[in-house]
Design an enzyme around this catalytic site. Structure first.
Site, short mmCIF file in Angstrom:
data_model
loop_
_atom_site.label_atom_id
_atom_site.label_comp_id
_atom_site.label_asym_id
_atom_site.label_seq_id
_atom_site.Cartn_x
_atom_site.Cartn_y
_atom_site.Cartn_z
N GLY A 11 73.77 -95.96 42.23
CA GLY A 11 73.83 -95.32 43.54
C GLY A 11 72.59 -94.53 43.88
O GLY A 11 71.94 -93.95 43.00
N ARG A 15 73.34 -88.10 49.85
CA ARG A 15 73.60 -86.69 50.16
C ARG A 15 72.79 -85.73 49.29
O ARG A 15 72.68 -84.54 49.59
CB ARG A 15 75.09 -86.40 50.01
CG ARG A 15 75.95 -87.03 51.10
CD ARG A 15 77.42 -86.91 50.77
NE ARG A 15 77.82 -85.53 50.58
CZ ARG A 15 78.96 -85.17 50.00
NH1 ARG A 15 79.80 -86.09 49.54
NH2 ARG A 15 79.27 -83.89 49.86
N LYS A 22 70.28 -90.27 41.82
CA LYS A 22 71.29 -89.22 41.64
C LYS A 22 71.59 -88.94 40.18
O LYS A 22 71.69 -87.78 39.77
CB LYS A 22 72.57 -89.60 42.38
CG LYS A 22 73.67 -88.56 42.24
CD LYS A 22 74.84 -88.81 43.16
CE LYS A 22 75.64 -90.02 42.78
NZ LYS A 22 76.92 -90.09 43.52
N GLY A 80 79.76 -102.57 45.98
CA GLY A 80 81.01 -102.01 45.50
C GLY A 80 81.06 -101.86 44.00
O GLY A 80 80.23 -102.42 43.27
N TYR A 103 80.97 -93.50 34.71
CA TYR A 103 80.10 -93.26 35.86
C TYR A 103 78.99 -92.31 35.46
O TYR A 103 79.23 -91.28 34.83
CB TYR A 103 80.90 -92.69 37.03
CG TYR A 103 81.81 -93.71 37.69
CD1 TYR A 103 81.44 -94.37 38.85
CD2 TYR A 103 83.03 -94.03 37.11
CE1 TYR A 103 82.25 -95.31 39.44
CE2 TYR A 103 83.86 -94.98 37.69
CZ TYR A 103 83.46 -95.62 38.85
OH TYR A 103 84.28 -96.56 39.43
N GLY A 140 92.10 -91.40 45.65
CA GLY A 140 93.11 -92.43 45.50
C GLY A 140 94.24 -91.94 44.61
O GLY A 140 94.00 -91.22 43.63
N ASN A 169 93.05 -90.89 40.90
CA ASN A 169 92.21 -91.86 40.19
C ASN A 169 90.81 -91.31 39.94
O ASN A 169 90.15 -90.83 40.87
CB ASN A 169 92.11 -93.14 41.03
CG ASN A 169 91.24 -94.18 40.37
OD1 ASN A 169 91.22 -94.33 39.16
ND2 ASN A 169 90.51 -94.93 41.20
N LYS A 333 53.61 -71.71 20.16
CA LYS A 333 53.74 -73.14 20.43
C LYS A 333 53.29 -73.93 19.20
O LYS A 333 52.21 -73.72 18.67
CB LYS A 333 52.90 -73.52 21.64
CG LYS A 333 53.10 -74.94 22.16
CD LYS A 333 52.20 -75.97 21.52
CE LYS A 333 50.75 -75.76 21.84
NZ LYS A 333 49.89 -76.84 21.27
N TYR A 348 48.86 -65.20 21.91
CA TYR A 348 49.16 -66.63 21.95
C TYR A 348 48.85 -67.22 20.60
O TYR A 348 47.72 -67.16 20.11
CB TYR A 348 48.33 -67.35 23.03
CG TYR A 348 48.47 -68.85 22.92
CD1 TYR A 348 49.66 -69.48 23.27
CD2 TYR A 348 47.42 -69.63 22.44
CE1 TYR A 348 49.80 -70.85 23.15
CE2 TYR A 348 47.55 -71.01 22.32
CZ TYR A 348 48.74 -71.61 22.67
OH TYR A 348 48.89 -72.97 22.54
#
Length: 451
Positions: A11, A15, A22, A80, A103, A140, A169, A333, A348
């Site tokens: 997908g 939005r 996404k 779908g 998903y 659903g 669902n 680091k 550092y």
């Protein structure tokens, strides 16, 4: 029974209003796809298939980073959910076992729930995951007859009685792979959207005399993310759950709501975390440490009794041994700080090792980068590094050695030696007053000229 995961990640997420697919948006500093794949690993899958579409190259790169054995297949057209799952048909053509459909934008699924779904396959041919919704909204509805799932009714098609049902669902399913692909071949797109719906598998299965059931999980596990607001809500859910787990395990947080954790943060009991601390990925803090306010940790290991901060930054490769002190405005680091060593102020330390009980003075810098290559600094045990020392790597400072404040170290310092490289100080009597007068006169001329 062998298991294959099919994770839908095609997908666009319109939005989200983002160029990033996404499923690659992060929660707790890991992509939603990584969360989904991590949950699926509990089943020890023989195959992991990611169905990609929008931003497939970025999705593929993320998958390779997470699990090189996972396979990415393409859904060129988004027709779908049934059509998306069917894209895994060729990849699983010779697979014998169960397929579990997940998903990529459902990041909170728990391993126990997936195991429950797989266990339920012993009694049913097709298993659907449902949840009791506090507000069923437009989900659903799962229409049950005892343990049997009769059908899934979409909200727009549901009667008033069916809309009153709160068992909803989630979209997740488990089924024998061969049976699933046979059912998918029978799905039609005779609906208003012209799409092939995965939910049609329930009625198709029942029409063939197959048994169908549904198992339940907590609603939070099915939380999907479709917008930036959803993403923020999902982050809040994760953080609240992770903080609660740490408190339960014996970690003290003075202001839990201000502490942000990554998906894989590990913290031992009796550690104290002050306010406004951020944990990036791959951080382990052992028991009894103190992480003081406004510190940021990522890719590091902090041992028992260590003190970090306030305002400290630990970057990837930082290894702190027991009872070390890393103080305010210190950055570490890719460096090992041995037991009892102290780096307390404004320093550092990168690409270095600091020996046991060594003291690093304020303003010390390991000059590790020459513009092309990184070089290491080795400091032995019980050394004393004076304030504002510059250690120009590659360089070694031996055990029990010292550097004078302001020294630039460009060659090795042997054990027990004192390194001193300051330019001799010269004082010029009266020169400061003359210089000040000259500068005042210059400023006055410039100010007059500007008018």
């Amino acid at each position: 029974m062998s298991t294959a995961l099919i994770i839908l990640a095609a997908g666009k997420g319109t939005r989200m209003n983002s160029d990033l697919p996404k499923v690659l948006h992060p929660i707790a500093q890991a992509s939603m796809l990584e969360h989904a794949m991590a949950a699926g690993r509990a089943l020890n899958p023989e195959h992991t298939i990611i169905v990609a579409g929008h931003g497939a190259d970025a999705v593929r790169a993320e998958v390779e980073k997470i699990d090189e054995t996972a396979q990415v297949v393409m859904q060129e057209e988004q027709l779908g959910t049934a059509h998306a799952v069917d894209q895994a048909r060729e990849a699983l053509s010779s697979f014998k076992g169960d397929a579990v459909i997940l998903y990529g934008d459902t990041p909170f699924l728990q391993a126990e729930t997936l195991e429950h779904m797989v266990d339920a396959r012993a009694k049913a041919d097709l298993v659907v995951l449902g949840f009791e919704a506090a507000d069923p909204g437009r989900y659903g509805r799962l229409i049950m007859d005892g343990d049997s799932l009769e059908k899934i009714v979409e909200y727009k098609d549901a009667s008033e009685d069916q809309r009153a049902i709160r068992f909803c669902n989630s979209g997740l399913m488990a089924c024998d792979a061969a049976v699933m692909f046979d059912l998918l071949s029978k799905v039609e797109n005779k609906n208003a959207s012209g799409e092939y719906y995965l939910t049609d598998l329930v009625e198709l299965a029942r029409a063939q005399g197959l048994s169908v059931t549904a198992v339940s999980c907590d609603e939070t596990e099915t939380l999907g993310v479709n917008s930036r607001a959803d993403l923020a809500a999902a982050e809040a859910v994760f953080q609240a759950r992770a903080r609660a787990d740490l408190l339960e395990m014996g970690v003290t947080m003075m202001a839990p709501e201000t502490v942000f954790l990554a998906f894989d943060t590990v913290i031992g009991r009796d550690t104290v975390i002050e306010p406004n601390v951020v944990f990036g990925p791959d951080v382990t803090v052992e028991s009894g440490a103190l992480i003081r306010a406004f510190s940021h940790l990522e890719g590091c290991h902090v041992s028992r009794g260590a003190k970090v901060g306030p305002y400290a930054r630990l970057r990837p490769g930082a290894e702190l041994a027991e009872n070390t002190h890393i103080g305010n405005f210190v950055e570490i680091k890719n460096a090992e700080i041995a037991a009892g060593a102290k780096v307390n102020h404004l320093s550092y330390i990168g690409d270095a090792s600091v020996g046991e009980a060594t003291n690093i003075g304020a303003g010390t810098i390991t000059c590790n980068y020459d513009g092309f290559m990184k070089h290491r600094t080795e400091i032995g045990p019980r050394a004393f590094i004076g304030s504002n020392t510059l250690l120009v790597a590659p360089v070694t400072v031996g055990r029990d050695a010292m550097t004078a404040s302001g020294t630039v170290v460009t060659k090795n310092v042997e054990a027990e030696a004192l390194a001193l490289s300051r330019v001799p100080q010269t004082n010029k009597p009266g020169r400061a007053a003359k210089l000040m007068d000259m500068l005042r006169a210059k400023k006055a001329r410039l100010t007059k000229g500007a008018k």
